[in-house]
Design a protein around this motif. Sequence first.
Motif, PDB file in Angstrom:
ATOM      1  N   ARG A   1      -0.807  55.390 -19.249  1.00  0.00           N
ATOM      2  CA  ARG A   1       0.541  54.928 -19.603  1.00  0.00           C
ATOM      3  C   ARG A   1       0.968  53.752 -18.735  1.00  0.00           C
ATOM      4  NH1 ARG A   1       4.162  57.400 -22.861  1.00  0.00           N
ATOM      5  NH2 ARG A   1       3.431  59.289 -23.957  1.00  0.00           N
ATOM      6  N   ILE A   2       0.548  53.745 -17.485  1.00  0.00           N
ATOM      7  CA  ILE A   2       0.940  52.667 -16.571  1.00  0.00           C
ATOM      8  C   ILE A   2       0.141  51.406 -16.830  1.00  0.00           C
ATOM      9  CG2 ILE A   2       1.008  51.965 -14.145  1.00  0.00           C
ATOM     10  CD1 ILE A   2       1.479  54.938 -13.466  1.00  0.00           C
TER      11      ILE A   2
ATOM     12  N   VAL B   1      -3.302  63.398 -14.981  1.00  0.00           N
ATOM     13  CA  VAL B   1      -3.554  62.276 -14.077  1.00  0.00           C
ATOM     14  C   VAL B   1      -4.082  61.073 -14.846  1.00  0.00           C
ATOM     15  CG1 VAL B   1      -4.827  61.500 -12.047  1.00  0.00           C
ATOM     16  CG2 VAL B   1      -4.001  63.870 -12.174  1.00  0.00           C
ATOM     17  N   MET B   2      -5.095  61.295 -15.666  1.00  0.00           N
ATOM     18  CA  MET B   2      -5.667  60.172 -16.421  1.00  0.00           C
ATOM     19  C   MET B   2      -4.681  59.636 -17.441  1.00  0.00           C
ATOM     20  SD  MET B   2      -9.676  61.329 -16.935  1.00  0.00           S
ATOM     21  CE  MET B   2      -9.355  63.043 -17.402  1.00  0.00           C
ATOM     22  N   GLY B   3      -3.863  60.523 -18.039  1.00  0.00           N
ATOM     23  CA  GLY B   3      -2.876  60.079 -19.018  1.00  0.00           C
ATOM     24  C   GLY B   3      -1.796  59.226 -18.395  1.00  0.00           C
ATOM     25  N   LEU B   4      -1.328  59.604 -17.199  1.00  0.00           N
ATOM     26  CA  LEU B   4      -0.317  58.789 -16.515  1.00  0.00           C
ATOM     27  C   LEU B   4      -0.887  57.417 -16.155  1.00  0.00           C
ATOM     28  CD1 LEU B   4       1.419  61.347 -14.129  1.00  0.00           C
ATOM     29  CD2 LEU B   4       2.376  60.271 -16.176  1.00  0.00           C
TER      30      LEU B   4
ATOM     31  N   THR C   1      -1.281  59.195 -23.891  1.00  0.00           N
ATOM     32  CA  THR C   1      -0.580  57.916 -23.719  1.00  0.00           C
ATOM     33  C   THR C   1       0.286  57.578 -24.927  1.00  0.00           C
ATOM     34  OG1 THR C   1      -2.386  56.597 -24.681  1.00  0.00           O
ATOM     35  CG2 THR C   1      -2.498  57.063 -22.323  1.00  0.00           C
ATOM     36  N   GLN C   2       0.108  58.304 -26.036  1.00  0.00           N
ATOM     37  CA  GLN C   2       0.877  58.045 -27.257  1.00  0.00           C
ATOM     38  C   GLN C   2       1.987  59.056 -27.488  1.00  0.00           C
ATOM     39  OE1 GLN C   2      -2.436  58.315 -29.950  1.00  0.00           O
ATOM     40  NE2 GLN C   2      -2.984  56.136 -29.771  1.00  0.00           N
ATOM     41  N   SER C   3       1.884  60.242 -26.880  1.00  0.00           N
ATOM     42  CA  SER C   3       2.857  61.306 -27.092  1.00  0.00           C
ATOM     43  C   SER C   3       3.012  62.107 -25.807  1.00  0.00           C
ATOM     44  CB  SER C   3       2.408  62.227 -28.233  1.00  0.00           C
ATOM     45  OG  SER C   3       3.100  63.458 -28.203  1.00  0.00           O
TER      46      SER C   3
ATOM     47  N   SER D   1      -8.799  52.478 -16.685  1.00  0.00           N
ATOM     48  CA  SER D   1      -7.587  53.236 -16.343  1.00  0.00           C
ATOM     49  C   SER D   1      -7.840  54.733 -16.404  1.00  0.00           C
ATOM     50  CB  SER D   1      -6.442  52.858 -17.280  1.00  0.00           C
ATOM     51  OG  SER D   1      -6.666  53.338 -18.601  1.00  0.00           O
ATOM     52  N   MET D   2      -8.808  55.157 -17.187  1.00  0.00           N
ATOM     53  CA  MET D   2      -9.147  56.575 -17.283  1.00  0.00           C
ATOM     54  C   MET D   2     -10.068  57.014 -16.150  1.00  0.00           C
ATOM     55  SD  MET D   2     -10.960  58.565 -20.486  1.00  0.00           S
ATOM     56  CE  MET D   2     -12.385  57.463 -20.464  1.00  0.00           C
TER      57      MET D   2
END
Length: 682
Positions: free
Chosen positions: A115-116, A109-112, A81-83, A123-124
């Motif tokens: 980010r949202i 999937v978990m990173g998107l 989520t940071q890079s 969210s994870m």
Amino acid sequence: MTTTTHLRTGPAPRRAPGAPGRHALPARSPSRLWRGPASTPPWERPLLLVLLLGTAVLYLWNLGASGNANEFYAAAVQAGTQSWKAWLFGSLDSSNFITVDKPPAALWVMGLSGRIFGFTSWSMLVPQALMGVASVALLRVAVRRWAGPDAGLLAGALLALTPVAVLMFRFNNPDALLVLCMTAAAYTAVRAIDVAHRRAGLGWTAATGALLGLGFLTKMLQAWLVLPALAVVIVLAAAVTWRRRLAMLAVGLGAMVASVGWYVLLVDLWPTDSRPYIGGSTDDSFLDLVLGYNGLGRILGGEGNGGGGGPGDGSGNTGFGGSTGITRMFNESFGGQISWLLPAALIVLVAGLAVTWRAGRTDRTRAALVLWGGWLLVHALVFSFMSGTVHAYYAVAMAPGLAGTLAVGGTLLWRRRELLTARLALVAALAATTAWSVVLLRRTPEFLPWLRWVVAVVGIVAVVGLLAGAVTRHAWARRALPVLLVGAVLAGAGGSVAYAVDTAATTHSGSIVSAGPASADGGQGGPGGGGQDGGGQGGQPPSGARPDGGAQQGGQQGGGPGGTTTASAELTTLLQGAGTTWSAAVVGSQGAASLELASGTAVMAIGGWSGSDAAPTLEEFQAMVVAGEVHYLVASGDGGGMRGRGGTDSVGSQITTWVQEHYAATTVGGQTVYDLTSPTTS
């Protein structure tokens, strides 16, 4: 299933072309949503909605209670989520020093989601739970196409209530996406066979290959354990020529290779000095990750895959999954996770194949038994005899095969119950399930002690009643049948459902987790099941211990190398003010992951997961320190590295020794910290 035809006298009323029939429902009406198309049984759609809503509640209820769950993957999700580069490669840290030791598809999937919606436990974990609901829905529709609506609903319910499935669909390991990809691949294979004579058959086959490729990018070779069953059922059941069937296999193989190959090429062609080190590899390549300790090594044992007799000897791995052998799926590690209905599934599989033995080559019921039974058997055999590292939660990958086999075989035998073979097989399956459920419940004697007695008594009554009904034609047997079926369901599924509910109500964290209630010695799922961050048992390393028998890294609190490092408020504040590319370095990924999650900064994981990866070398680390890229080193309690694997020559030991010789130690929040910007000697 019987079909009643109603005859009408006189001509049918005429209606305009395209106009709805007299009893048709509007396409978007609430009644159509509830009852489904006119061709479906009136009970199917309501039960389907209950199944999916119930599964969603079971998987989503109080989901955030597990916090970061497995911090190793949670830190990688946060980094993503940071890079965007960290997201692409599955880096453990946002400054892209090293990746996790798995491909990154599940992290995508978990990173998107993070980010949202922002990075949180919800969210994870919510995407993981929704993957579980989707897997149940896909299994249901895949089984339904060849075995009927009742078998489809039964298969979905069995998967939803498998204890290890409840565990993994509420956790952040890659297994949730793995199961979804494999189940979706089975569904597309079924569709491909149904339309094999048309061009769409090749399209569905290509989709099957692409989904298996995505599964490979989730958890590598484990995704391909379903390949033998899919290939055999296409060759067996597709109603086309040999040439067409071979073309289907070739298209599927090509799509699978392409869906994997693009990422392999991306990693290997990307300049190594511009991407993170591939964690778990020995030469910084994706191919070595697949063929090394985290790929084939898991099956064959060897370096980095400790067996029962010691690290890397491949002698049985009693430290995690118990000794190798045909009974491993029933032992104290795996038993409570997956094996409740395994005896029944094996019985109905054999009986079902016997009943359909003389059917035509393309018979769909036999094809369904081959598909789901092949899935089940391949997984059970591989997990039973693999000599490398094996965890009991791996068994979630065999859950769809188990559920599909039992649903297809059970409904087939019930429909053919006029055959003595079918009736006796049903009785044998119920008797075996009742007896085995009692054995499993006795492994956790403090968990609902009355339940095993209920299961035993009800199961015995149901077995005796069904056995009497199997050898008699008296009317009482037909009248008692509904009561006996209810008893059979209670006896067969009571223990598994109780374990599943308990799993959903329990928080889980660390890298060694299992389903079911805690046993008397503090573990989960019965002796040997492994637990949360409480002690292990029955051959399972206690929480915080390493499988090689050595001491844990300093500050870790659970799960062996997958444990956590406690980050005090003082240490967190120190790292947040570091102002360097990596706020700190620490030996091993788990210590780095915990510090990253607490501080929100990038922390260098020296040596990767086990502390034995060749990243960075001592010279590379010295250059980073000179360049001002690393501010602190947070010391590990054992002096660096996983000595059982890397020894005193590991990069962690070398770097720790060099730092101790050139920098002064201070204590921050109970942790030993070295300030790498202030050397004591030149």
